[in-house]
Design a protein around this motif. Structure first.
Motif, short mmCIF file in Angstrom:
data_model
loop_
_atom_site.label_atom_id
_atom_site.label_comp_id
_atom_site.label_asym_id
_atom_site.label_seq_id
_atom_site.Cartn_x
_atom_site.Cartn_y
_atom_site.Cartn_z
N UNK A 304 3.40 -5.90 7.37
CA UNK A 304 1.96 -5.71 7.18
C UNK A 304 1.40 -6.74 6.19
N UNK A 305 2.15 -6.97 5.12
CA UNK A 305 1.69 -7.97 4.15
C UNK A 305 1.65 -9.36 4.78
N UNK A 306 2.67 -9.68 5.57
CA UNK A 306 2.71 -11.00 6.21
C UNK A 306 1.56 -11.17 7.20
N UNK A 307 1.27 -10.13 7.98
CA UNK A 307 0.18 -10.20 8.94
C UNK A 307 -1.17 -10.30 8.25
N UNK A 308 -1.34 -9.54 7.17
CA UNK A 308 -2.62 -9.57 6.46
C UNK A 308 -2.90 -10.95 5.89
N UNK A 309 -1.85 -11.63 5.42
CA UNK A 309 -2.03 -12.96 4.81
C UNK A 309 -1.91 -14.09 5.83
N UNK A 310 -1.62 -13.76 7.09
CA UNK A 310 -1.45 -14.78 8.11
C UNK A 310 -0.12 -15.50 8.03
N UNK A 311 0.79 -14.99 7.20
CA UNK A 311 2.09 -15.66 7.03
C UNK A 311 3.04 -15.38 8.19
N UNK A 397 -16.65 -6.03 -12.46
CA UNK A 397 -16.92 -7.48 -12.56
C UNK A 397 -16.22 -8.27 -11.47
N UNK A 398 -15.01 -7.83 -11.09
CA UNK A 398 -14.23 -8.62 -10.14
C UNK A 398 -14.33 -8.18 -8.71
N UNK A 399 -15.11 -7.12 -8.42
CA UNK A 399 -15.09 -6.54 -7.08
C UNK A 399 -15.44 -7.53 -5.98
N UNK A 400 -16.58 -8.17 -6.10
CA UNK A 400 -17.02 -9.05 -5.02
C UNK A 400 -16.08 -10.23 -4.85
N UNK A 401 -15.61 -10.80 -5.98
CA UNK A 401 -14.70 -11.93 -5.88
C UNK A 401 -13.40 -11.52 -5.22
N UNK A 402 -12.80 -10.43 -5.68
CA UNK A 402 -11.52 -9.97 -5.12
C UNK A 402 -11.68 -9.59 -3.65
N UNK A 403 -12.79 -8.97 -3.32
CA UNK A 403 -13.04 -8.57 -1.93
C UNK A 403 -13.05 -9.80 -1.02
N UNK A 404 -13.64 -10.87 -1.51
CA UNK A 404 -13.72 -12.09 -0.70
C UNK A 404 -12.42 -12.88 -0.73
N UNK A 405 -11.89 -13.10 -1.93
CA UNK A 405 -10.73 -13.97 -2.08
C UNK A 405 -9.49 -13.41 -1.40
N UNK A 406 -9.32 -12.07 -1.43
CA UNK A 406 -8.11 -11.46 -0.86
C UNK A 406 -8.32 -10.93 0.55
N UNK A 407 -9.47 -11.19 1.14
CA UNK A 407 -9.67 -10.77 2.52
C UNK A 407 -8.63 -11.44 3.40
N UNK A 408 -8.04 -10.65 4.27
CA UNK A 408 -6.99 -11.18 5.11
C UNK A 408 -7.34 -11.11 6.58
N UNK A 409 -6.34 -11.16 7.42
CA UNK A 409 -6.52 -11.08 8.86
C UNK A 409 -6.73 -9.62 9.24
N UNK A 410 -7.94 -9.30 9.68
CA UNK A 410 -8.29 -7.93 10.09
C UNK A 410 -8.13 -6.92 8.96
N UNK A 411 -8.27 -7.36 7.72
CA UNK A 411 -8.17 -6.43 6.60
C UNK A 411 -9.03 -6.98 5.46
N UNK A 412 -9.80 -6.09 4.78
CA UNK A 412 -10.64 -6.58 3.69
C UNK A 412 -9.82 -6.74 2.42
#
Length: 473
Positions: A304-311, A397-412
């Motif tokens: 699941x981690x690999x798929x979320x990150x596209x690895x 403070x970090x919500x929007x940044x983390x939401x965007x930066x860690x968005x993965x494949x088919x997962x926020x």
């Protein structure tokens, strides 16, 4: 003290209420007043309550007679497979992360009941306690190891012994004094089952003991290691729910009633407990199923981690996932082999073939650390840097940044963060490190068990003609 009336209607709620029974559990230097609601223990207590509630008709954890599969003696190979399926369902509820889930000692006690003659004058005590535990679906664990000085050095120059031993008998029972360790799950258990782990000398009759005792018995104190649970619990989603705790059990002149005594002063019966009851085939069945499910959990998390990150598109990662999948299938195949070759034992009950089970235990001591190594390589830097629970608050403070930066494949980004926190739980903290050590030493020193497995393999191997026989002609 007489055996209580079984509570057939026992629920998770009644279990949690029952934890306030006066048991003395010291955790990190403090007495835990309420295990059901203390932040360090409420996650594990809550899971055990849920597990008790899962024992309902149609849920796969109880046999046709309404009793838990773990407490059932098998009259056929089909029943052996039914017991194995219940082990798998139980293990999946915790991802196999509970090394001492209640079905482990339940199946040990069941093996003793099926071979009660081994306990001589105390055999009826075994049968009655098994019936009581079975009717009540008791949460049992065991305490079998001696303190380090007794295991490695023996009595000191003053002749003092720290290990548990009988100090006297009365009309009511046996009075015991000393310590046992490493009692995993003991703070949460209803009862401790105590017996020797190491072989005893002929002059150690006072340590030839096997008995059961409620955790809340006067004179019994548990000294637990610190909890690995986190605050907030979602920052350590696995540790906060599945940290069983390990404890030293101190018996300060504790009275064990005669009806809870199974072995007293009989060194031969204590030393031959395993071969004399066939208990390893029962215990190894549960642990082999759990090993397979635990490997499956690590694979699923890595995948699941690999798929979320596209690895999962990278060839190296796909090879690592393939190796993890091979570990899962190896351990699953050994369980299938053991259950397929189930046979009637000398006590008239059906059990798994012990060689595949022993092979599973031997291999798992090496395969689980390798699985964690692969998980580390697959998830990589995400184990170190990922969103935490506080980042899920939209006003943080970090919500929007983390939401965007860690968005993965088919997962926020927040969902990806929850996956990464679970992976970090298994690879980066004390909970994960303890899991690796636990599996390395589950059956004792790995090298010693490999030598024992060779003897078992040769003993149980059926002789067949091979091409090598032609070399002698």
């Amino acid at each position: 003290m007489s055996i209580a009336t079984p509570e057939r209607s026992r629920t998770g709620k009644s279990y949690l209420t029952g934890l306030a029974d006066g048991r003395r559990v010291h955790l990190a230097g403090r007495l835990v007043e309420d295990l059901a609601h203390d932040p360090a223990t409420e996650g594990m207590a809550g899971f055990l309550a849920d597990l008790l509630d899962a024992h309902h008709p149609g849920g796969g954890l109880v046999a046709a007679d309404g009793r838990p599969w773990a407490y059932s003696l098998a009259d056929s190979a089909q029943m052996v497979r039914g017991r194995g399926q219940a082990f798998a369902r139980t293990a999946r509820l915790s991802g196999g992360l509970m090394g001492r889930s209640p079905d482990f000692v339940a199946t040990v006690l069941t093996s003793w009941a099926g071979a009660a003659g081994h306990f001589g004058e105390y055999q009826e005590n075994i049968r009655e306690f098994w019936q009581f535990a079975r009717e009540s679906n008791l949460i049992l664990t065991h305490a079998i190891s001696d303190p380090p000085a007794d295991r490695h050095l023996g009595p000191d120059v003053r002749g003092e012994v720290q290990a548990l031993r009988a100090v006297r008998t009365t009309g009511e029972g046996v009075v015991v004094r000393g310590a046992k360790m490493l009692a995993t799950l003991s703070p949460f258990a209803d009862e401790l089952v105590v017996y020797p782990f190491r072989p005893l000398r002929d002059d150690e009759e006072d340590q030839a003991l096997c008995f059961a005792v409620p955790v809340a018995t006067p004179g019994l104190t548990l000294y637990s290691r610190p909890s690995y649970a986190t605050l907030p619990s979602s920052d350590g989603p696995l540790a906060s729910r599945f940290d069983e705790l390990d404890a030293v059990c101190h018996f300060d002149d504790v009275l064990i009633p005669w009806n809870r005594v199974f072995i007293h002063g009989d060194v031969a019966a204590a030393n031959n407990l395993r071969p004399g009851t066939g208990m390893t085939a029962y215990a190894w069945h549960q642990s082999a199923v759990r090993a397979w499910i635990k490997a499956e959990t690590v694979f699923d998390l890595a995948d699941r981690c690999a798929r979320a990150a596209g690895r999962d598109r990278q060839q190296t990662v796909r090879q690592q996932l393939g190796e993890l999948a091979g570990l899962v299938e190896t351990l699953r195949g050994l369980v299938v082999s053991a259950e397929t070759d189930a046979r009637q034992d000398r006590f008239g009950h059906h059990t798994c073939h012990s060689v595949p089970l022993a092979a599973s235990g031997m291999l798992h001591a090496r395969l689980y650390p390798r699985a964690i190594e692969l998980l580390q390589q697959i998830v990589s830097s995400g184990l170190v840097m990922h969103p935490v629970t506080a980042d899920e608050d939209p006003d943080s403070a970090g919500h929007q940044f983390m939401q965007t930066y860690f968005a993965g494949v088919d997962v926020d980004g927040m969902a990806h963060g929850r996956l990464l926190r679970a992976a970090a739980d298994l690879t980066m903290n004390r909970f994960g490190s303890r899991q690796v050590l636990y599996e390395r030493l589950f059956l004792g020193p790995p090298d010693a068990f490999q030598a024992k497995f060779y003897d078992l393999f040769i003993e149980r191997r059926e002789s067949t003609a091979t091409v090598l026989d032609d070399l002698d002609s």
